[in-house]
Design a protein around this motif. Structure first.
Motif, PDB file in Angstrom:
ATOM      1  N   ALA A 174      62.381  -0.922  25.126  1.00 18.39           N
ATOM      2  CA  ALA A 174      63.331   0.102  24.296  1.00 18.39           C
ATOM      3  C   ALA A 174      63.607  -0.257  22.942  1.00 18.39           C
ATOM      4  N   ALA A 188      66.785   7.456  20.800  1.00 17.47           N
ATOM      5  CA  ALA A 188      65.415   7.779  21.261  1.00 17.47           C
ATOM      6  C   ALA A 188      64.823   6.539  21.468  1.00 17.47           C
ATOM      7  N   ALA A 189      64.967   5.966  22.396  1.00 16.00           N
ATOM      8  CA  ALA A 189      64.461   4.677  22.923  1.00 16.00           C
ATOM      9  C   ALA A 189      62.948   4.601  23.221  1.00 16.00           C
ATOM     10  N   ALA A 190      62.694   5.797  24.087  1.00 11.67           N
ATOM     11  CA  ALA A 190      61.489   5.993  24.695  1.00 11.67           C
ATOM     12  C   ALA A 190      60.276   6.248  23.715  1.00 11.67           C
ATOM     13  N   VAL A 191      60.331   6.915  22.749  1.00  7.88           N
ATOM     14  CA  VAL A 191      59.541   7.129  21.485  1.00  7.88           C
ATOM     15  C   VAL A 191      59.567   6.150  20.422  1.00  7.88           C
ATOM     16  N   ALA A 242      57.487   3.585  22.379  1.00 14.65           N
ATOM     17  CA  ALA A 242      56.071   4.061  22.734  1.00 14.65           C
ATOM     18  C   ALA A 242      55.290   3.757  20.931  1.00 14.65           C
ATOM     19  N   ASN A 295      60.905  12.674  22.848  1.00 13.36           N
ATOM     20  CA  ASN A 295      61.522  11.394  23.384  1.00 13.36           C
ATOM     21  C   ASN A 295      61.895  11.698  24.937  1.00 13.36           C
ATOM     22  N   LEU A 303      58.829  12.218  27.310  1.00 16.79           N
ATOM     23  CA  LEU A 303      58.314  10.860  27.350  1.00 16.79           C
ATOM     24  C   LEU A 303      59.064  10.120  28.588  1.00 16.79           C
ATOM     25  N   PRO A 343      64.627   4.847  30.845  1.00 16.25           N
ATOM     26  CA  PRO A 343      65.768   5.545  30.272  1.00 16.25           C
ATOM     27  C   PRO A 343      65.447   6.136  28.909  1.00 16.25           C
ATOM     28  N   LEU A 344      66.343   7.314  28.728  1.00 16.96           N
ATOM     29  CA  LEU A 344      65.850   8.309  27.755  1.00 16.96           C
ATOM     30  C   LEU A 344      66.527   7.863  26.517  1.00 16.96           C
ATOM     31  N   CYS A 345      67.497   7.126  26.773  1.00 17.70           N
ATOM     32  CA  CYS A 345      68.295   6.181  25.642  1.00 17.70           C
ATOM     33  C   CYS A 345      68.486   4.791  26.141  1.00 17.70           C
ATOM     34  N   GLN A 346      68.428   3.869  25.019  1.00 17.14           N
ATOM     35  CA  GLN A 346      68.726   2.429  25.659  1.00 17.14           C
ATOM     36  C   GLN A 346      69.895   1.904  26.090  1.00 17.14           C
ATOM     37  N   TRP A 380      73.845  13.634  22.078  1.00 16.03           N
ATOM     38  CA  TRP A 380      72.817  14.516  22.382  1.00 16.03           C
ATOM     39  C   TRP A 380      72.298  14.073  23.759  1.00 16.03           C
TER      40      TRP A 380
END
Lengths: 189, 280
Positions: A72, A125-128, A131, B49, B52, B59-62, B271
């Motif tokens: 992340a 937006a940790a995932a993008v 990546a 995001n 993905l 996790p979608l947010c850290q 969000w």
């Protein structure tokens, strides 16, 4: 979307305007609270920031099969580095600062004087963000500052953000704050 | 499947997958924003995001937030603290949760996200005895929690009096003050009245409502619509960089108050409005 590739020359950085969406490719270095304090206290850093990028980020990085892997990598709030950033910009020759929430008038002035911009990354937006890091080149101050505060060297591809403060002295945060406040007052007049 | 595994799956899905209605609202908002604008790019990045994170089950947010469970009281024995703690421990090991729990006195990390009172568990009375018992989880990060606020009316600095106009002014003031900080577009849960503690509790509970849900009280339903419209006309936009989308929803409830107090409490959700319900 404007493509920016390392090294970031002064002319193309100065041509960016607040509000431009950008995609960054090349090496970027992370640095946050301890890193800034160390630099301000006269500590030596072995990274060449000339025409480079600094990312306010406390990443989660794990070692898998002998290689660093970014899990992340979202931006952290930048205001904490306000006291240090103008001097860092002046001395290091950095061109892009990436973070969240914007910085103060003194930093904006340093950006105008030396030719640098502030890029807002997408919060959460940790995932993008993770990546877009294709490879971890290395890390400095891992033992001294800990993993979240160390100076990581990321090779990124298509890292997305928005120019929120440009080298012409415009801050999108200030502009939006004043127009939204005006609108708010209009509701009640 | 054991109950621990069911709760573990709930944590995994809540952390890695945004609720359908929130994701659809972001998609709709993205289409509305102007071509080439930073707002459109930010909303597109958020959607990429989410896709993905769902695909990779990460996790979608850290900031995986404070885990708050709402458990049907008929499940009190089955979904108890021990079971929930075990699920949180496993979820942390598997990387569905960040090590996100700090001792407030000495600053050390509870590396398994389990401590006294963590996760948070609320048991609620079911509305009907025939309903299937459910467990709902919300994960709310620090950036959004820091933006929650409580006003006390009258508020002379705002010029907000003890009426619905004053209430509305407080809510819009909170939206203006949040810009650039709580990652927009956000969702507001609001409680008008109550004491200080119930104000925050009821405001947060409004975040459990779907975006399409309107208050059953027509006066509050009208207010929800009008505030959403006004907030989105402020031009704050995604991440506070300008645009048409500042809020995705406004959910308001009211509670009685004592004559001397008049609180307006706003729970801000970013969000990444992670909430999910399962039947057990």
């Amino acid at each position: 979307m404007i493509e920016l590739k390392y090294p970031f020359d002064e002319k193309s950085i100065r041509s960016l305007k607040a509000g431009d969406a950008v995609s960054i490719t090349g090496v970027i270095h992370t640095g946050r609270d301890k890193f800034h304090k160390y630099f301000a206290d006269g500590g030596r850093i072995n990274v060449d920031f000339k025409d480079g990028a600094l990312f306010h980020c406390g990443p989660v990085v794990v070692k898998r099969g002998g290689e660093w892997k970014v899990v992340a990598a979202g931006p952290t709030t930048s205001v904490r580095e306000n006291p240090y950033e103008p001097e860092f910009i002046a001395k290091s020759g950095v061109r892009i600062i990436i973070g969240k929430g914007g910085m103060d008038a003194a930093t904006l002035e340093a950006m105008r004087k030396y030719g640098a911009v502030y890029v807002q990354a997408v919060g959460g937006a940790a995932a993008v963000s993770a990546a877009s890091v294709k490879r971890v080149q290395g890390v400095d101050f891992l033992d001294e500052f800990g993993a979240a505060e160390a100076c990581w060297h990321f090779e990124v591809e298509g890292f997305r953000g928005v120019v929120a403060m440009d080298s012409g002295g415009t801050s999108l945060f200030d502009r939006v704050a004043s127009s939204s406040h005006k609108k708010f007052l209009e509701f009640y007049n | 499947m054991s109950t621990v595994d069911k709760i573990l799956a709930l944590i995994r899905d809540t952390s890695s997958s945004l609720p359908d209605d929130v994701e659809k609202a972001i998609l709709k908002a993205m289409r509305r924003e102007e071509k080439g604008s930073s707002a459109k790019m930010i909303l597109k990045t958020i959607l990429d995001n989410c896709a993905l994170a769902r695909e990779n089950v990460t996790p979608l947010c850290q900031d995986t937030g404070t885990l708050t469970f709402f458990v049907d009281s008929r499940l009190r024995k089955k979904v108890n603290r021990k079971v929930v703690s075990e699920a949180a421990r496993k979820a942390t090991e598997k990387g569905y949760l960040r090590k996100n729990c700090i001792d407030s006195v000495d600053g050390r990390s509870y590396d398994d996200n389990v401590a006294e009172g963590a996760p948070v568990i609320h048991y609620f009375e079911p509305e009907s005895p025939d309903s299937r018992p459910t467990v709902t989880l919300i994960m709310k990060g620090g950036g959004s929690e820091n933006m929650s606020r409580q006003y006390s009316l009258p508020d002379s600095s705002l010029g907000a009096g003890r009426d619905l106009k004053g209430v509305e002014k407080c809510i819009l003031d909170a939206v203006v003050k949040t810009q650039g900080y709580g990652c927009a577009p956000g969702i507001l849960g609001v409680c008008i009245g109550g004491d200080r503690a119930t104000g925050y509790e009821i405001a947060k509970e409004q975040l459990l409502r779907g975006l399409a849900d309107s208050s059953k009280d027509p006066r509050l339903a009208k207010m929800e619509k009008s505030i959403l419209k006004k907030a989105n006309s402020l031009g704050i936009g995604p991440m506070g960089l300008g645009g048409k989308t500042t809020l995705l929803g406004v959910k308001i409830a009211s509670r009685p108050r004592v004559p001397a107090s008049f609180f307006v409490t706003i729970a801000y959700m970013c969000w990444a409005g992670r909430r999910r319900t399962v039947e057990i």
